[in-house]
Design a protein around this motif. Sequence first.
Motif, PDB file in Angstrom:
ATOM      1  N   SER A 136      43.430  43.376  36.924  1.00 42.36           N
ATOM      2  CA  SER A 136      42.581  43.804  38.038  1.00 42.36           C
ATOM      3  C   SER A 136      41.153  43.286  37.915  1.00 42.36           C
ATOM      4  CB  SER A 136      42.571  45.329  38.143  1.00 42.36           C
ATOM      5  OG  SER A 136      42.009  45.901  36.973  1.00 42.36           O
ATOM      6  N   LEU A 137      40.855  42.598  36.803  1.00 44.40           N
ATOM      7  CA  LEU A 137      39.504  42.095  36.572  1.00 44.40           C
ATOM      8  C   LEU A 137      39.400  40.623  36.957  1.00 44.40           C
ATOM      9  CD1 LEU A 137      38.879  43.735  33.059  1.00 44.40           C
ATOM     10  CD2 LEU A 137      38.297  44.642  35.326  1.00 44.40           C
ATOM     11  N   THR A 138      38.226  40.048  36.799  1.00 45.58           N
ATOM     12  CA  THR A 138      38.013  38.629  37.074  1.00 45.58           C
ATOM     13  C   THR A 138      37.246  38.007  35.911  1.00 45.58           C
ATOM     14  OG1 THR A 138      35.814  38.719  38.111  1.00 45.58           O
ATOM     15  CG2 THR A 138      37.713  39.279  39.499  1.00 45.58           C
ATOM     16  N   GLY A 139      37.081  36.697  35.987  1.00 51.97           N
ATOM     17  CA  GLY A 139      36.368  35.969  34.949  1.00 51.97           C
ATOM     18  C   GLY A 139      34.891  36.289  34.872  1.00 51.97           C
ATOM     19  N   LYS A 140      34.394  37.106  35.795  1.00 52.59           N
ATOM     20  CA  LYS A 140      32.992  37.537  35.747  1.00 52.59           C
ATOM     21  C   LYS A 140      32.829  38.843  34.971  1.00 52.59           C
ATOM     22  CE  LYS A 140      30.531  36.921  39.490  1.00 52.59           C
ATOM     23  NZ  LYS A 140      30.044  36.966  40.886  1.00 52.59           N
ATOM     24  N   ASP A 141      33.937  39.566  34.744  1.00 55.77           N
ATOM     25  CA  ASP A 141      33.861  40.843  34.044  1.00 55.77           C
ATOM     26  C   ASP A 141      33.720  40.623  32.537  1.00 55.77           C
ATOM     27  OD1 ASP A 141      34.133  42.771  36.211  1.00 55.77           O
ATOM     28  OD2 ASP A 141      36.148  41.960  36.463  1.00 55.77           O
ATOM     29  N   GLN A 142      32.923  41.465  31.894  1.00 54.14           N
ATOM     30  CA  GLN A 142      32.594  41.274  30.485  1.00 54.14           C
ATOM     31  C   GLN A 142      33.831  41.279  29.593  1.00 54.14           C
ATOM     32  OE1 GLN A 142      29.668  40.380  29.448  1.00 54.14           O
ATOM     33  NE2 GLN A 142      30.375  40.220  27.321  1.00 54.14           N
ATOM     34  N   GLU A 143      34.819  42.120  29.920  1.00 55.64           N
ATOM     35  CA  GLU A 143      36.026  42.178  29.101  1.00 55.64           C
ATOM     36  C   GLU A 143      36.751  40.827  29.076  1.00 55.64           C
ATOM     37  OE1 GLU A 143      35.699  46.283  31.157  1.00 55.64           O
ATOM     38  OE2 GLU A 143      35.135  44.185  31.520  1.00 55.64           O
ATOM     39  N   VAL A 144      36.822  40.184  30.249  1.00 60.22           N
ATOM     40  CA  VAL A 144      37.481  38.875  30.336  1.00 60.22           C
ATOM     41  C   VAL A 144      36.624  37.813  29.655  1.00 60.22           C
ATOM     42  CG1 VAL A 144      38.365  37.115  31.908  1.00 60.22           C
ATOM     43  CG2 VAL A 144      38.679  39.530  32.449  1.00 60.22           C
ATOM     44  N   VAL A 145      35.311  37.907  29.828  1.00 60.87           N
ATOM     45  CA  VAL A 145      34.391  36.958  29.182  1.00 60.87           C
ATOM     46  C   VAL A 145      34.575  36.998  27.665  1.00 60.87           C
ATOM     47  CG1 VAL A 145      31.953  36.476  28.721  1.00 60.87           C
ATOM     48  CG2 VAL A 145      32.696  37.022  31.052  1.00 60.87           C
ATOM     49  N   ARG A 195      44.728  25.524  33.715  1.00 56.93           N
ATOM     50  CA  ARG A 195      46.009  26.222  33.537  1.00 56.93           C
ATOM     51  C   ARG A 195      46.581  26.082  32.137  1.00 56.93           C
ATOM     52  NH1 ARG A 195      48.899  23.999  38.920  1.00 56.93           N
ATOM     53  NH2 ARG A 195      47.837  22.109  38.133  1.00 56.93           N
ATOM     54  N   GLY A 196      46.036  25.159  31.322  1.00 53.36           N
ATOM     55  CA  GLY A 196      46.495  25.037  29.939  1.00 53.36           C
ATOM     56  C   GLY A 196      45.806  25.994  28.986  1.00 53.36           C
ATOM     57  N   LEU A 197      44.848  26.760  29.499  1.00 49.66           N
ATOM     58  CA  LEU A 197      44.110  27.708  28.657  1.00 49.66           C
ATOM     59  C   LEU A 197      44.807  29.070  28.618  1.00 49.66           C
ATOM     60  CD1 LEU A 197      40.486  26.916  29.939  1.00 49.66           C
ATOM     61  CD2 LEU A 197      41.686  25.927  27.962  1.00 49.66           C
ATOM     62  N   PRO A 198      44.514  29.889  27.615  1.00 52.80           N
ATOM     63  CA  PRO A 198      45.080  31.257  27.566  1.00 52.80           C
ATOM     64  C   PRO A 198      44.799  31.997  28.871  1.00 52.80           C
ATOM     65  CG  PRO A 198      43.931  30.754  25.531  1.00 52.80           C
ATOM     66  CD  PRO A 198      43.635  29.618  26.457  1.00 52.80           C
ATOM     67  N   ASN A 199      45.813  32.716  29.349  1.00 52.81           N
ATOM     68  CA  ASN A 199      45.718  33.344  30.672  1.00 52.81           C
ATOM     69  C   ASN A 199      45.573  34.855  30.568  1.00 52.81           C
ATOM     70  OD1 ASN A 199      45.836  34.060  33.326  1.00 52.81           O
ATOM     71  ND2 ASN A 199      47.909  33.300  33.696  1.00 52.81           N
ATOM     72  N   PRO A 200      44.370  35.375  30.772  1.00 49.22           N
ATOM     73  CA  PRO A 200      44.194  36.840  30.727  1.00 49.22           C
ATOM     74  C   PRO A 200      44.913  37.556  31.853  1.00 49.22           C
ATOM     75  CG  PRO A 200      42.113  35.714  31.224  1.00 49.22           C
ATOM     76  CD  PRO A 200      43.125  34.658  31.004  1.00 49.22           C
ATOM     77  N   GLY A 201      45.208  36.839  32.935  1.00 54.05           N
ATOM     78  CA  GLY A 201      45.893  37.457  34.062  1.00 54.05           C
ATOM     79  C   GLY A 201      47.295  37.937  33.724  1.00 54.05           C
ATOM     80  N   ARG A 202      47.848  37.441  32.599  1.00 53.63           N
ATOM     81  CA  ARG A 202      49.185  37.884  32.183  1.00 53.63           C
ATOM     82  C   ARG A 202      49.150  39.208  31.422  1.00 53.63           C
ATOM     83  NH1 ARG A 202      53.345  34.315  32.492  1.00 53.63           N
ATOM     84  NH2 ARG A 202      52.868  32.174  33.124  1.00 53.63           N
ATOM     85  N   LEU A 203      47.966  39.626  31.053  1.00 53.32           N
ATOM     86  CA  LEU A 203      47.826  40.869  30.288  1.00 53.32           C
ATOM     87  C   LEU A 203      47.435  42.005  31.229  1.00 53.32           C
ATOM     88  CD1 LEU A 203      45.878  39.432  27.213  1.00 53.32           C
ATOM     89  CD2 LEU A 203      48.351  39.788  27.463  1.00 53.32           C
ATOM     90  N   GLU A 204      48.124  43.104  31.124  1.00 50.07           N
ATOM     91  CA  GLU A 204      47.907  44.233  32.021  1.00 50.07           C
ATOM     92  C   GLU A 204      46.445  44.693  32.006  1.00 50.07           C
ATOM     93  OE1 GLU A 204      49.247  46.302  35.060  1.00 50.07           O
ATOM     94  OE2 GLU A 204      50.622  45.112  33.814  1.00 50.07           O
ATOM     95  N   CYS A 229      42.748  27.290  38.420  1.00 49.97           N
ATOM     96  CA  CYS A 229      43.810  27.906  37.626  1.00 49.97           C
ATOM     97  C   CYS A 229      44.850  28.468  38.599  1.00 49.97           C
ATOM     98  CB  CYS A 229      43.273  28.970  36.676  1.00 49.97           C
ATOM     99  SG  CYS A 229      42.497  30.399  37.480  1.00 49.97           S
ATOM    100  N   THR A 230      45.828  29.165  38.095  1.00 51.52           N
ATOM    101  CA  THR A 230      46.939  29.592  38.947  1.00 51.52           C
ATOM    102  C   THR A 230      46.485  30.522  40.061  1.00 51.52           C
ATOM    103  OG1 THR A 230      48.396  29.417  37.027  1.00 51.52           O
ATOM    104  CG2 THR A 230      49.241  30.595  38.964  1.00 51.52           C
ATOM    105  N   GLY A 231      45.798  31.598  39.690  1.00 51.33           N
ATOM    106  CA  GLY A 231      45.387  32.581  40.694  1.00 51.33           C
ATOM    107  C   GLY A 231      43.953  32.451  41.152  1.00 51.33           C
ATOM    108  N   GLY A 232      43.148  31.675  40.427  1.00 53.52           N
ATOM    109  CA  GLY A 232      41.756  31.476  40.821  1.00 53.52           C
ATOM    110  C   GLY A 232      40.865  32.687  40.571  1.00 53.52           C
ATOM    111  N   ARG A 233      41.260  33.558  39.623  1.00 53.23           N
ATOM    112  CA  ARG A 233      40.489  34.789  39.423  1.00 53.23           C
ATOM    113  C   ARG A 233      39.969  34.961  37.988  1.00 53.23           C
ATOM    114  NH1 ARG A 233      40.591  38.703  42.938  1.00 53.23           N
ATOM    115  NH2 ARG A 233      40.459  40.304  41.313  1.00 53.23           N
ATOM    116  N   HIS A 234      40.600  34.317  37.004  1.00 52.93           N
ATOM    117  CA  HIS A 234      40.209  34.555  35.615  1.00 52.93           C
ATOM    118  C   HIS A 234      39.645  33.309  34.944  1.00 52.93           C
ATOM    119  CE1 HIS A 234      43.133  37.833  36.494  1.00 52.93           C
ATOM    120  NE2 HIS A 234      42.304  38.545  35.775  1.00 52.93           N
ATOM    121  N   ARG A 235      40.541  32.390  34.527  1.00 52.23           N
ATOM    122  CA  ARG A 235      40.112  31.226  33.748  1.00 52.23           C
ATOM    123  C   ARG A 235      39.146  30.332  34.520  1.00 52.23           C
ATOM    124  NH1 ARG A 235      46.208  29.598  32.415  1.00 52.23           N
ATOM    125  NH2 ARG A 235      46.339  30.432  34.540  1.00 52.23           N
TER     126      ARG A 235
END
Length: 476
Positions: free
Chosen positions: A391-400, A378-387, A441-447
């Motif tokens: 809708s993506l996850t940490g497995k998607d190339q854009e988030v990677v 949770r101390g890392l930058p959070n992509p989930g805050r960016l529009e 992490c907070t939502g369990g979907r990105h970081r």
Amino acid sequence: MSILKTPVERVGELFAEWHGAKADFIIPLPASGSYRQYFRLGTGGHTWIGAWNADVKENRAFVYFSRLLKNKGLNVPDIYYVSDDELCWLEQDLGDVTLLSEYQQLMDKGDLNAVETVYRKTLEDLVLFQVKGREGMDLLQCYPRARFDNRSMLWDLNYFKYYFLKFARIPFDEQDLENDFQIFADYLMQADTGYFLYRDFQSRNIMLTPEGHYYIDYQSARLGAAQYDPSSLLFEAKTHLPDDLRRKLLDHYVEVFTRETRSVRSDFLKFYYPYALIRQLQAMGAYGFRGLHEQKPLFLESIPHALNHIRLILPALPEHLRIPALKSALQALTENENLRAIGKGSDKLTVRVYSFSYRSGIPFDETLHGGGFVFDCRGLPNPGRLETFKSLTGKDQEVVEYLGQFREVNDFIAHARSMVSMHINSYLQRGLTEMMVCFGCTGGRHRSVYCAEKLASELEKSWPQIGVRCIHTSLQ
């Protein structure tokens, strides 16, 4: 209270509303096979259990039976407070020692006498539940059925068919099997079905406290045959009691039950093994879904023990119970070498890397080793805050690509890898076979997903001799 709040927030607010002050701490408890979430809350040197469950009807049943059984002098947790929407409640904290954990410790010591003593007490209490629990029982409060009746039995049998037989690829004639299911259910309904049926009477639902045995998770209680619950306990895959001890405990239970109910031993035993069979089939449906389908280790490890129970039960069935298609399918199961080898594991180390949401709690260690590494992302930058990434996850190339550009993210994973690597070397030297690593992490979907994937990939490259499984609890 807003319905958008997380379970831990809901439970915390409910406690403050009831107690008049906030809890000093709220700790998520390990998840089990259900979707209920439990928390331990504490303040002033005292602790309570908070629970949240989206199934209101199931919650109502649990609260109803808690109060009914408590009023009859039976050891169940006190219910202190229930939210207006009936989604969460506060109950008595009974500690962490279960009959299952006590059994495992006693068996490690080889103390079968102590095992017999604690089980005898449990079975004596069961008779009290079966007899007292039915008195004044409001069947309208039962969920999902008021009785373990023909329809309930067919539900269980089809659960077994679709989630075990089909997953295990055991051939069978659909119509012949359905005919046998009906014959089997009709036979079971000839027993006296007027007793309190706990439905999930097993060692993990029995708490051992300084004040005695306490009992939980009876929300599926209904009226039914007395044979179901003792067979559930004595033929439990997690404990796989020694055969001689199981027979001694059954004799003790039948003696207590027939004395208390003024019934006949032979009448009880006539239906005991048929009810033991349907309980095993219901459990095997769960092992198929959670084990063969979801690949959860604890359920997979139960399969060989359940098959052994089937082998013991089949010869004990009454000869006049003619269910050839079902018996044939079960015989094929017990002879299937692949199924018998499931869950036995190997000498190879397996590292399970999880991602999770802190809102749902740290994943339960299904190997019962108590858990492993937990890394807080949770101390890392959070992509989930960016529009762009919501809708993506940490497995998607854009988030990677987004997370990969941050030095702190790369350093975090490097530090985690360093600690885990040190333990892998130690585990390999000591011959250990299971390791658990969790990223939250907070939502369990990105970081957390990104970090879990990165670590799992690097471990596979660095240690080709080990097994690595990556499990994303919030993406399932």
